[in-house]
Design a protein around this motif. Structure first.
Motif, PDB file in Angstrom:
ATOM      1  N   ASP A   1     -47.372  -5.566  57.739  1.00 46.81           N
ATOM      2  CA  ASP A   1     -46.103  -5.151  57.133  1.00 46.81           C
ATOM      3  C   ASP A   1     -45.600  -6.160  56.103  1.00 46.81           C
ATOM      4  OD1 ASP A   1     -45.988  -2.760  58.543  1.00 46.81           O
ATOM      5  OD2 ASP A   1     -44.831  -3.642  60.190  1.00 46.81           O
ATOM      6  N   ALA A   2     -45.962  -7.412  56.269  1.00 42.88           N
ATOM      7  CA  ALA A   2     -45.575  -8.449  55.311  1.00 42.88           C
ATOM      8  C   ALA A   2     -46.500  -8.470  54.090  1.00 42.88           C
ATOM      9  CB  ALA A   2     -45.584  -9.815  55.979  1.00 42.88           C
ATOM     10  N   GLY A   3     -47.558  -7.668  54.119  1.00 41.88           N
ATOM     11  CA  GLY A   3     -48.534  -7.683  53.031  1.00 41.88           C
ATOM     12  C   GLY A   3     -49.441  -8.899  53.078  1.00 41.88           C
ATOM     13  N   ASP A   4     -49.476  -9.568  54.214  1.00 44.21           N
ATOM     14  CA  ASP A   4     -50.284 -10.772  54.398  1.00 44.21           C
ATOM     15  C   ASP A   4     -51.709 -10.371  54.782  1.00 44.21           C
ATOM     16  OD1 ASP A   4     -51.379 -13.233  54.971  1.00 44.21           O
ATOM     17  OD2 ASP A   4     -49.998 -13.702  56.616  1.00 44.21           O
TER      18      ASP A   4
ATOM     19  N   LEU B   1     -50.045  -2.145  47.831  1.00 40.70           N
ATOM     20  CA  LEU B   1     -48.953  -3.099  47.955  1.00 40.70           C
ATOM     21  C   LEU B   1     -47.961  -2.857  46.821  1.00 40.70           C
ATOM     22  CD1 LEU B   1     -50.922  -6.361  48.852  1.00 40.70           C
ATOM     23  CD2 LEU B   1     -49.819  -4.733  50.405  1.00 40.70           C
TER      24      LEU B   1
ATOM     25  N   THR C   1     -45.567  -6.222  49.554  1.00 38.24           N
ATOM     26  CA  THR C   1     -45.655  -5.587  50.871  1.00 38.24           C
ATOM     27  C   THR C   1     -46.031  -4.120  50.704  1.00 38.24           C
ATOM     28  OG1 THR C   1     -43.389  -4.740  51.038  1.00 38.24           O
ATOM     29  CG2 THR C   1     -43.751  -7.068  51.632  1.00 38.24           C
TER      30      THR C   1
ATOM     31  N   LYS D   1     -44.431  -1.793  52.184  1.00 39.65           N
ATOM     32  CA  LYS D   1     -43.196  -1.046  52.474  1.00 39.65           C
ATOM     33  C   LYS D   1     -43.332  -0.220  53.758  1.00 39.65           C
ATOM     34  CE  LYS D   1     -40.854  -2.111  48.701  1.00 39.65           C
ATOM     35  NZ  LYS D   1     -39.789  -3.064  48.757  1.00 39.65           N
TER      36      LYS D   1
END
Length: 147
Positions: free
Chosen positions: A20-23, A64, A69, A71
């Motif tokens: 969810d953090a785009g990590d 992303l 992220t 979203k």
């Protein structure tokens, strides 16, 4: 709940938090000693083993936004764990529900499903061994997935 079960449960939730953090690097790191299988008993091209391949999977599949992220919000529930502490191995399952909202997509559930996981303890730390992803219901994933 045993310490091992709590550590594994936290690993399961860390996966959701990082995606969810785009990590994507952080997600991939969780599979440094493991693999993601997109299809149960699928052909080799559906198995992504190790951090590099898991990172490639998410890079290939995940849209992303400008803020880095997707979203999304991954909700993981009904975590069941069966730990063999002496063997340093565990298996488990969980359900997931993914919501998404973008400037062009109102808040909605985009996919639900379940995971079947195995875990291994290496040098005192728990890692994903295998994660098999099952999709149970699909909504509008066009803002989330690249395919």
């Amino acid at each position: 709940m045993s310490d091992a079960a709590r550590e594994i449960e936290n690993l399961v939730y860390t996966y959701a938090e990082r995606i969810d953090a785009g990590d994507l690097d952080g997600v991939a790191a969780l599979f440094a000693h493991g693999r993601i299988c997109g299809v149960e008993d699928g052909p080799p091209e559906t198995v992504f083993e190790g951090s590099t391949r898991v990172r490639q999977l998410y890079e290939m599949a995940t849209r992303l936004s400008d803020d880095g992220t997707p979203k999304t919000k991954h909700f993981t529930t009904n975590v069941q764990l069966y730990v063999d502490d002496d063997a340093g191995a565990a298996r488990g399952s969980a359900n997931y529900c993914v919501t998404q909202a973008t400037p062009d997509l109102p808040l909605q559930i985009i996919v639900t499903g379940h995971y079947r996981d195995t875990f291994q303890r290496i040098d005192g730390q728990w890692w994903f061994d295998t994660r098999i992803m099952f999709v149970d219901q699909v909504g509008d994933t066009s803002h989330h997935l690249k395919f």
